[in-house]
Design a protein around this motif. Structure first.
Motif, PDB file in Angstrom:
ATOM      1  N   THR A 213       0.859  -1.184   0.000  1.00 48.76           N
ATOM      2  CA  THR A 213       0.000   0.000   0.000  1.00 48.76           C
ATOM      3  C   THR A 213       0.890   1.227   0.000  1.00 48.76           C
ATOM      4  O   THR A 213       1.667   1.439   0.938  1.00 48.76           O
ATOM      5  CB  THR A 213      -0.911   0.004   1.244  1.00 48.76           C
ATOM      6  OG1 THR A 213      -1.767  -1.141   1.202  1.00 48.76           O
ATOM      7  CG2 THR A 213      -1.755   1.258   1.299  1.00 48.76           C
ATOM      8  N   GLN A 214       0.791   2.010  -1.037  1.00 47.15           N
ATOM      9  CA  GLN A 214       1.653   3.185  -1.189  1.00 47.15           C
ATOM     10  C   GLN A 214       0.969   4.416  -0.617  1.00 47.15           C
ATOM     11  O   GLN A 214      -0.222   4.626  -0.816  1.00 47.15           O
ATOM     12  CB  GLN A 214       1.961   3.428  -2.675  1.00 47.15           C
ATOM     13  CG  GLN A 214       2.497   2.216  -3.404  1.00 47.15           C
ATOM     14  CD  GLN A 214       3.802   1.719  -2.827  1.00 47.15           C
ATOM     15  OE1 GLN A 214       4.655   2.508  -2.442  1.00 47.15           O
ATOM     16  NE2 GLN A 214       3.954   0.394  -2.737  1.00 47.15           N
ATOM     17  N   PHE A 215       1.737   5.217   0.093  1.00 46.56           N
ATOM     18  CA  PHE A 215       1.233   6.472   0.638  1.00 46.56           C
ATOM     19  C   PHE A 215       1.917   7.636  -0.058  1.00 46.56           C
ATOM     20  O   PHE A 215       3.051   7.510  -0.506  1.00 46.56           O
ATOM     21  CB  PHE A 215       1.459   6.525   2.150  1.00 46.56           C
ATOM     22  CG  PHE A 215       0.685   5.489   2.905  1.00 46.56           C
ATOM     23  CD1 PHE A 215       1.260   4.271   3.239  1.00 46.56           C
ATOM     24  CD2 PHE A 215      -0.631   5.717   3.264  1.00 46.56           C
ATOM     25  CE1 PHE A 215       0.547   3.311   3.917  1.00 46.56           C
ATOM     26  CE2 PHE A 215      -1.355   4.755   3.943  1.00 46.56           C
ATOM     27  CZ  PHE A 215      -0.770   3.548   4.275  1.00 46.56           C
TER      28      PHE A 215
ATOM     29  N   SER B 247       5.972   5.668   3.840  1.00 47.94           N
ATOM     30  CA  SER B 247       5.821   5.693   2.395  1.00 47.94           C
ATOM     31  C   SER B 247       5.047   4.479   1.904  1.00 47.94           C
ATOM     32  O   SER B 247       4.461   4.518   0.826  1.00 47.94           O
ATOM     33  CB  SER B 247       7.195   5.738   1.717  1.00 47.94           C
ATOM     34  OG  SER B 247       7.939   4.577   2.068  1.00 47.94           O
ATOM     35  N   GLU B 248       5.029   3.420   2.713  1.00 54.92           N
ATOM     36  CA  GLU B 248       4.422   2.178   2.241  1.00 54.92           C
ATOM     37  C   GLU B 248       4.076   1.273   3.413  1.00 54.92           C
ATOM     38  O   GLU B 248       4.782   1.247   4.427  1.00 54.92           O
ATOM     39  CB  GLU B 248       5.417   1.446   1.326  1.00 54.92           C
ATOM     40  CG  GLU B 248       4.898   0.132   0.748  1.00 54.92           C
ATOM     41  CD  GLU B 248       5.987  -0.657   0.039  1.00 54.92           C
ATOM     42  OE1 GLU B 248       7.175  -0.436   0.323  1.00 54.92           O
ATOM     43  OE2 GLU B 248       5.631  -1.506  -0.804  1.00 54.92           O
ATOM     44  N   PHE B 249       2.974   0.533   3.277  1.00 57.88           N
ATOM     45  CA  PHE B 249       2.735  -0.636   4.099  1.00 57.88           C
ATOM     46  C   PHE B 249       3.104  -1.841   3.239  1.00 57.88           C
ATOM     47  O   PHE B 249       2.596  -2.003   2.144  1.00 57.88           O
ATOM     48  CB  PHE B 249       1.259  -0.765   4.505  1.00 57.88           C
ATOM     49  CG  PHE B 249       0.860   0.134   5.637  1.00 57.88           C
ATOM     50  CD1 PHE B 249      -0.466   0.215   6.013  1.00 57.88           C
ATOM     51  CD2 PHE B 249       1.790   0.887   6.337  1.00 57.88           C
ATOM     52  CE1 PHE B 249      -0.860   1.025   7.064  1.00 57.88           C
ATOM     53  CE2 PHE B 249       1.408   1.704   7.387  1.00 57.88           C
ATOM     54  CZ  PHE B 249       0.067   1.770   7.750  1.00 57.88           C
ATOM     55  N   LYS B 250       3.940  -2.687   3.775  1.00 59.39           N
ATOM     56  CA  LYS B 250       4.426  -3.807   2.973  1.00 59.39           C
ATOM     57  C   LYS B 250       3.402  -4.947   2.937  1.00 59.39           C
ATOM     58  O   LYS B 250       2.617  -5.122   3.868  1.00 59.39           O
ATOM     59  CB  LYS B 250       5.741  -4.328   3.557  1.00 59.39           C
ATOM     60  CG  LYS B 250       6.827  -3.271   3.606  1.00 59.39           C
ATOM     61  CD  LYS B 250       8.060  -3.794   4.329  1.00 59.39           C
ATOM     62  CE  LYS B 250       9.082  -2.695   4.508  1.00 59.39           C
ATOM     63  NZ  LYS B 250      10.266  -3.147   5.263  1.00 59.39           N
ATOM     64  N   GLN B 251       3.461  -5.712   1.882  1.00 60.22           N
ATOM     65  CA  GLN B 251       2.578  -6.881   1.786  1.00 60.22           C
ATOM     66  C   GLN B 251       3.022  -7.921   2.805  1.00 60.22           C
ATOM     67  O   GLN B 251       4.214  -8.246   2.899  1.00 60.22           O
ATOM     68  CB  GLN B 251       2.644  -7.482   0.380  1.00 60.22           C
ATOM     69  CG  GLN B 251       1.801  -8.750   0.228  1.00 60.22           C
ATOM     70  CD  GLN B 251       1.811  -9.293  -1.186  1.00 60.22           C
ATOM     71  OE1 GLN B 251       1.560  -8.575  -2.151  1.00 60.22           O
ATOM     72  NE2 GLN B 251       2.107 -10.583  -1.317  1.00 60.22           N
ATOM     73  N   THR B 252       2.059  -8.437   3.575  1.00 61.97           N
ATOM     74  CA  THR B 252       2.355  -9.453   4.578  1.00 61.97           C
ATOM     75  C   THR B 252       1.352 -10.596   4.456  1.00 61.97           C
ATOM     76  O   THR B 252       0.211 -10.389   4.045  1.00 61.97           O
ATOM     77  CB  THR B 252       2.289  -8.887   5.999  1.00 61.97           C
ATOM     78  OG1 THR B 252       1.068  -8.160   6.160  1.00 61.97           O
ATOM     79  CG2 THR B 252       3.450  -7.948   6.288  1.00 61.97           C
TER      80      THR B 252
END
Lengths: 378, 265
Positions: A261-263, A269-274
């Motif tokens: 998820t890009q901010f 700046s980002e939430f990483k894929q988990t």
């Protein structure tokens, strides 16, 4: 004069951080951006069974299981605090209004102000969340907000100097979920689209660093706190639900922030894929149930957290649908919760400990949460 | 399986769950003695020595912090972030805490000796241990000086400002502690300094006091400018004292401060 001056110095730092923190702090890890109070008390293990609106955040594939089409329409608010914060704030108020003789006495002895001494022992931690949601068997929508600042002062910080550290989590936005069973009735899929506003400061200031303190009070310093970053993301989940007469087995899988998820801003700046996995076992009668759950989050170690922060385990007991009890292990510490469902009003209270350090026992916070929900539970 | 049997099973499970979950502390903490038998089966996560050192430091266990940090520094001597933490541990062991020194530096009145005097260990009260306090204070300074000057002044490093401030504070506190070794109250009049004790100061000690103050006041060493100014005031005042040596001027200055009612107002 010395003690009063240093008290004012600390207060300036704390107020400077707090007043500039309208939507600040979020340190995204493997946890969901929103968790229900009762679920937290059950160790935070919610991939296989979450409470009402938290299903959209925990695992939307849970939505199709439950019987009725219309599930919930209502509003929930929560308040969180560590036990020492109330005492600390009371001490701050009483200390600020105390007569000058008391300050002079401690100053003459060369001792630190009692209020500041207490700040060194007990961090400030408090929070608030609010969610309005509507759930059906096949989806839901919600608008939410959650903010939880944490302020800690210690005599010896990361650089050896007295340090004020401000951390926090603030998330807000809207979510929309869709879910459905497949041809195989025991298998369901779900997805949650989320539009989030997030800000994630984690700031440490040495008390002797006047330049940093001045910068914090400046316009430029405030900007890093008051500009949350928007972003659009997607979570997808699946649930295997094998239902028996008295025993049910649930196996869950979920991917958060599919593709990242890009901010628009830089913090974050980002939430990483988990990727997460969970298993749940329920023993039940017609009216009562005990649910055991175990979640393993961030399987790939994307956020590089140690194992104790990625494993959540707990037990929920529901009695006659209006009383719930929960216990669990949250970040390796015991947790507990109780919930009363009084038709139009649902009350929950939980106690848990959250580890702010990287290793167990480094920087824990015992937190109490109470929540009030009102609405229609169909 | 009847409902009654199931409810009994549920009740037992609930009680066991609550009992197990009543264990204190973290089940994954290797240092938790209260983990319980089930938690003993859980792999534990050990704290790093750096984490343990900071915990020990904030718990007042300064020897423990020194024991943890010293080998880490020996193994990786160019990782300078540990040096200011170790220095703080030595200083705290010498009864000199940065927080107290910082409080004193916020005041605007009085000489640097008056400002720091109330927050440094009492030489008379410490007795025979005071020499150990001086040794620990010297260790704190030496630890910081092991960091190359270029790294100490590189403000892009998070630890640089801490090193600059600590160095200035300790290099100011150390001469005051040296002087206080000889500043004792008279047995006949508690408000007067024991002149005989003051005369026991050696030339070497007086030179060390002056030299430490001069190093602490260097403008290019970083640190708090206000404290620099206070030290400059003292050095300037010393220059005006009668005497041919640093020792004589220092004794004269100390006696003059006592006569003018130091720290009283």
């Amino acid at each position: 004069m010395g003690n009063e001056a240093i008290r004012l110095q600390y207060i300036a730092i704390i107020l400077g951080l707090f007043l500039n923190s309208a939507m600040l702090f979020a340190k995204k890890t493997s946890q969901a951006v929103y968790e229900d109070t009762f679920d937290i008390g059950a160790g935070g293990a919610s991939l296989t069974m979450a409470s009402s609106d938290a299903k959209m955040f925990a695992n939307p594939a849970q939505l199709p299981y439950g019987g009725k089409f219309l599930r919930w329409l209502g509003l929930k608010t929560s308040f969180a605090s560590n036990p020492e914060s109330v005492d600390l704030l009371q001490g701050f108020v009483s200390g600020s209004s105390s007569d000058s003789d008391e300050s002079t006495d401690t100053e003459a002895e060369g001792e630190t102000d009692p209020f500041i001494q207490q700040l060194f022992k007990s961090p400030l931690h408090f929070g608030n969340s609010l969610i309005m949601s509507f759930l059906t068997n096949n989806g839901g929508i919600g608008v939410f907000y959650r903010a939880e600042p944490d302020i800690k002062i210690r005599e010896f910080g990361e650089t050896g100097l007295p340090e004020v550290r401000f951390q926090g989590e603030a998330y807000g936005g809207a979510v929309a979920s869709a879910a459905s069973r497949t041809y195989f009735r025991w298998l369901s899929f779900g997805a949650t689209a989320k539009y989030l506003y997030v800000s994630e400061p984690d700031i440490s200031i040495d008390v002797g660093d006047q330049e940093a303190i001045d910068n914090l009070s400046s316009g430029g310093g405030r900007d890093q706190f008051s500009n949350p970053s928007p972003g659009l993301g997607l979570d997808v989940g699946m649930l295997w639900f094998f239902q028996g007469e008295n025993v049910d087995l649930r196996i869950a899988g979920k991917v958060d922030d599919l593709g990242g998820t890009q901010f628009s801003g830089s913090n974050p700046s980002e939430f990483k894929q988990t990727t997460h996995a969970g298993v749940g076992l329920t023993f039940h009668t017609a009216a009562d149930a005990v649910h055991f759950a175990l979640d393993y989050r961030d399987i790939d170690g994307v956020y590089e957290e140690k194992l104790f922060k990625r494993v959540y385990a707990g037990t929920k007991v529901t009695l006659r649908t209006y009383l719930g009890l929960a216990v669990g292990i949250y970040h390796g510490y015991p947790s507990a919760a109780v919930e009363l469902d009084l038709i139009f009003l649902r009350l929950s209270a939980a106690s848990f400990t959250r580890e702010f350090g990287d290793s167990p026992g480094v920087d824990p916070r015992k937190i109490y949460i109470v929540s009030f929900a009102t609405g229609f539970d169909f | 399986m009847g409902n009654g049997m199931i409810k009994s099973v549920l009740l037992v499970m609930v009680v066991c769950s609550f009992a197990r979950c009543s264990q204190e502390g973290n089940v994954a903490d290797c240092d938790n003695p209260n983990k319980g038998t089930i938690a003993d089966q859980v792999p534990c996560e050990a704290k790093t020595d750096d984490e343990k050192a900071l915990i020990a430091l904030n718990a007042g266990e300064f020897d423990e912090a020194i024991v943890l940090l010293s080998p880490l520094i020996a193994q990786t001597p160019t990782e300078y972030f540990r040096h200011p933490i170790l220095a703080a541990a030595y200083a705290a062991k010498a009864q000199v805490k940065i927080l107290n020194l910082f409080q004193s530096s916020l005041g605007s009145d009085g000489s640097v000796f008056e400002l720091l005097g109330g927050f440094l260990p009492d030489a008379e009260a410490r007795g025979a241990v005071y020499d150990q306090d001086l040794s620990n204070m010297q260790q704190a300074i030496d630890t910081l000086l092991r960091v190359p000057e270029a790294d100490r002044l590189n403000t892009e490093q998070t630890f640089a400002k801490s090193i600059q401030l600590q160095l200035q504070l300790y290099q100011t506190a150390f001469p005051v502690m040296l002087l206080n070794k000889h500043v004792k109250t008279s047995s006949e009049n508690p408000e007067e300094i024991d002149a005989e004790a003051l005369e026991e100061m050696t030339d070497e000690e007086a030179d060390a006091i002056i030299e430490s103050l001069e190093v602490a006041a260097r403008d290019d060493a970083g640190g708090d400018p206000a404290l620099n100014a206070k030290i400059d005031e003292v050095l300037a005042a010393l220059e005006t004292q009668p005497g041919a040596s640093n020792r004589e001027r220092l004794i004269a200055y100390t006696q003059s401060q006592n006569q003018s009612g130091e720290g009283g107002d």
